[in-house]
Motif scaffolding. Structure first.
Motif, short mmCIF file in Angstrom:
data_model
loop_
_atom_site.label_atom_id
_atom_site.label_comp_id
_atom_site.label_asym_id
_atom_site.label_seq_id
_atom_site.Cartn_x
_atom_site.Cartn_y
_atom_site.Cartn_z
N GLY B 123 -42.58 8.48 10.13
CA GLY B 123 -43.50 9.49 9.64
C GLY B 123 -44.23 9.10 8.37
N LYS B 124 -45.22 9.91 8.05
CA LYS B 124 -46.14 9.61 6.95
C LYS B 124 -45.47 9.59 5.58
N LEU B 125 -44.41 10.39 5.44
CA LEU B 125 -43.73 10.45 4.15
C LEU B 125 -43.22 9.06 3.74
N PHE B 126 -42.94 8.23 4.74
CA PHE B 126 -42.30 6.94 4.46
C PHE B 126 -43.24 5.74 4.66
N ASP B 127 -44.54 5.99 4.57
CA ASP B 127 -45.50 4.88 4.61
C ASP B 127 -45.15 3.87 3.53
N GLY B 128 -44.99 2.61 3.91
CA GLY B 128 -44.73 1.55 2.92
C GLY B 128 -43.28 1.47 2.48
N ASP B 148 -35.85 17.40 14.20
CA ASP B 148 -36.79 17.31 13.08
C ASP B 148 -36.44 16.18 12.11
N THR B 149 -35.36 15.47 12.35
CA THR B 149 -34.93 14.40 11.44
C THR B 149 -35.94 13.25 11.46
N VAL B 150 -36.41 12.86 10.26
CA VAL B 150 -37.33 11.71 10.19
C VAL B 150 -36.74 10.55 9.39
N ALA B 151 -35.59 10.78 8.74
CA ALA B 151 -34.90 9.69 8.06
C ALA B 151 -33.41 9.97 8.13
N PHE B 159 -26.43 11.39 8.40
CA PHE B 159 -26.97 12.74 8.17
C PHE B 159 -28.49 12.65 7.97
N SER B 160 -29.15 13.81 7.95
CA SER B 160 -30.61 13.84 7.75
C SER B 160 -30.96 13.60 6.30
N ALA B 161 -31.58 12.44 6.02
CA ALA B 161 -32.06 12.17 4.66
C ALA B 161 -33.42 12.81 4.46
N ALA B 162 -34.14 13.05 5.57
CA ALA B 162 -35.43 13.74 5.49
C ALA B 162 -35.70 14.44 6.82
N LEU B 163 -36.45 15.54 6.72
CA LEU B 163 -36.79 16.35 7.89
C LEU B 163 -38.29 16.63 7.86
N GLN B 164 -38.87 16.81 9.03
CA GLN B 164 -40.28 17.22 9.07
C GLN B 164 -40.56 18.03 10.33
N LYS B 165 -41.28 19.12 10.14
CA LYS B 165 -41.74 19.92 11.27
C LYS B 165 -43.06 20.53 10.85
N ASN B 166 -44.11 20.27 11.62
CA ASN B 166 -45.46 20.76 11.30
C ASN B 166 -45.82 20.42 9.86
N ASN B 167 -46.12 21.45 9.05
CA ASN B 167 -46.52 21.19 7.65
C ASN B 167 -45.32 21.15 6.70
N PHE B 168 -44.13 21.25 7.23
CA PHE B 168 -42.94 21.30 6.37
C PHE B 168 -42.23 19.94 6.32
N TYR B 169 -42.05 19.44 5.11
CA TYR B 169 -41.39 18.16 4.87
C TYR B 169 -40.19 18.43 3.95
N ALA B 170 -39.19 17.58 4.02
CA ALA B 170 -38.05 17.80 3.12
C ALA B 170 -37.23 16.53 2.97
N THR B 171 -36.71 16.32 1.77
CA THR B 171 -35.83 15.17 1.54
C THR B 171 -34.53 15.64 0.91
N ASN B 188 -46.92 9.74 -1.23
CA ASN B 188 -47.27 9.87 0.19
C ASN B 188 -47.41 11.34 0.57
N PHE B 189 -46.52 12.17 0.04
CA PHE B 189 -46.60 13.61 0.30
C PHE B 189 -47.86 14.21 -0.34
N LEU B 190 -48.09 13.84 -1.59
CA LEU B 190 -49.21 14.45 -2.32
C LEU B 190 -50.56 14.05 -1.72
N LYS B 191 -50.59 12.90 -1.03
CA LYS B 191 -51.83 12.42 -0.41
C LYS B 191 -52.07 13.02 0.97
N LEU B 192 -51.11 13.75 1.53
CA LEU B 192 -51.24 14.28 2.90
C LEU B 192 -52.49 15.14 3.03
#
Lengths: 251, 192
Positions: B123-128, B148-151, B159-171, B188-192
């Motif tokens: 996902g986009k949160l982890f670009d780079g 919803d686990t993305v990391a 365990f879930s280090a990060a989650l994402q669903k629609n416009n909701f992101y979380a670490t 990365n989040f602020l640039k979304l």
């Protein structure tokens, strides 16, 4: 994998970093914010700031410094020295410190550990223990190592953990400033006796000393001051070395 | 404008500093209008789940957060509160992510405190960002792995280090305390 932590400690006096040997003979070691920034760039995992002359009048200067540190660095940091009450802890935490450390005040009033951890969570409360090997026992000293408490280090560490400490910062007064290595024996005993993280402190002189304390004890962090301040052990070199020794470390 | 949610869980100084250092203006607020009109909302938190959830409900902020449409980033307790429920104080959560928050079994030191890397990332949160990069974690409870686990990070168990669903992101980790890598994730989040 969770990494072992390398933690430079900055003793602060009148807003300068200072370093003593065996808790005495204090010399200037630079501007704390500059030094802190340098450590962050070099890969320090956390920082500890201990205000060694903390008095009520100085409290305001310290919170100002904490605010500046919080604005400048983006790794976790602990602030200790003269935190005697929930109010003192509140002032430091609300200025941006991630954790506070308590030492003498917690010995005199163990309930303080519970009060602070209830308010801010266990992860906020570091109990610093200064210990010295006396007549065959590791005993606890307070007030900058000047006053014997009659407590055994292992007993006090367990009690502190039960009261809500999130971490133990264990300094061996016998080893501090000697650069002859950490006190692995008591660090091992305490890190096996409690189920919270233990940080070893006092005696780091070579990179091998760090490897030794991580290999021989359950310490999850190792703290040092002068070997970092005066550049004897550059942090990147230390971390690369520990990695070659198969110690999990953040590069 | 980046709104940082003000509520009864911990102080937000570090998050505010990190966002400002990345060149964005911030407002720390619990004002519904300000939250709704912000470009992004950050939902931080260090504290206890059930009392934080109770506070959010009393202030009506639970409804407000669920209804936000801009990118929202939950951090640490913020993330846990965005899940279905938490064992910490046996509370229900906001139900944004389809995961339960459980206590780590005490087979190793709890809380997990320190730097840990990832075993999977997307996902986009982890670009780079790559699997070897470490971020700073401090927690005794974890969100289970879910759709919803993305990391994923391993400590005692995956365990879930990060989650994402629609416009909701979380670490679960603290990007604001994770040096350069954390700033990149925050950016990365602020640039979304």
């Amino acid at each position: 994998m969770l990494k072992k932590r390398i933690i430079p400690c900055l003793d602060i006096k009148d807003n300068r970093t200072v370093k003593g040997i065996n808790f005495e003979n204090i010399v200037d070691a630079g501007d704390p914010i500059e030094l802190a920034q340098r450590y962050v760039l070099e890969g320090a995992d956390e920082l500890v700031f201990l205000d060694i002359t903390a008095t009520q009048e100085k409290r305001k200067t310290l919170t100002e410094l904490v605010r500046k540190i919080a604005a400048e660095i983006n790794i976790p940091f602990t602030v200790g020295g003269g935190i005697n009450s929930l109010e003192d802890a509140k002032a430091i935490i609300e200025s941006g410190a991630d954790k506070i450390s308590v030492n003498s005040a917690a010995i005199l009033n163990p309930e303080l550990i519970t009060e602070i951890s209830k308010q801010y969570g266990n992860q906020c409360v570091v109990v610093a223990i200064d210990t010295k090997f006396v007549n065959g026992e590791w005993m606890v000293f307070r007030s900058g190592g000047k006053i014997s408490t009659g407590l055994k280090a292992v007993d006090w560490a367990k009690k502190a953990a039960d009261l809500g400490a999130g971490e133990i910062l264990l300094t061996s007064m016998n080893n501090d400033g000697t650069r002859a290595g950490f006190a692995c024996e008591i660090t091992k005993q305490i890190s096996e006796a409690v189920s919270i993280p233990v940080i070893a402190s006092g005696g780091a002189g070579t990179r091998e000393h760090f490897a030794e304390v991580f290999q021989e004890t359950n310490a999850t962090g190792a703290l040092a001051a002068s070997v970092f301040h005066f550049g004897q052990i550059p942090i990147p070199e230390l971390k690369n070395y520990l990695k070659t020794q198969n110690i999990p470390i953040r590069i | 404008m980046i709104a940082i949610l003000k509520y009864n869980a911990g102080n937000v100084t570090s998050v505010e500093n990190a966002v400002q250092n990345l060149g964005y203006s911030t407002i720390v607020t619990d004002d519904v209008k300000a939250l709704r009109s912000a470009d992004k909302v950050i939902f931080p938190g260090v504290g206890e789940a059930s009392s934080a959830m109770k506070y959010l409900k009393e202030k009506g902020l639970d409804q407000v957060i669920r209804a936000l449409t801009q990118p929202v980033l939950g951090i640490c307790l913020g993330m846990q509160l965005m899940c279905d429920s938490s064992e910490e104080g046996e509370t229900e959560g906001l139900g944004i992510f389809d995961a339960k928050v459980l206590k780590f079994p005490a087979t190793a030191l709890v809380p997990q405190m320190g730097w840990n890397n990832f075993t999977s990332l997307k996902g986009k949160l982890f670009d780079g960002i790559n699997l070897e990069n470490d971020c700073y974690f401090v927690h005794s409870y974890y969100a289970e792995i879910c759709p919803d686990t993305v990391a994923v990070t391993d400590y005692i168990l995956p365990f879930s280090a990060a989650l994402q669903k629609n416009n909701f992101y979380a670490t679960q980790f603290h990007p604001e305390k994770s040096a350069k890598i954390g700033l990149q994730i925050l950016n990365n989040f602020l640039k979304l």
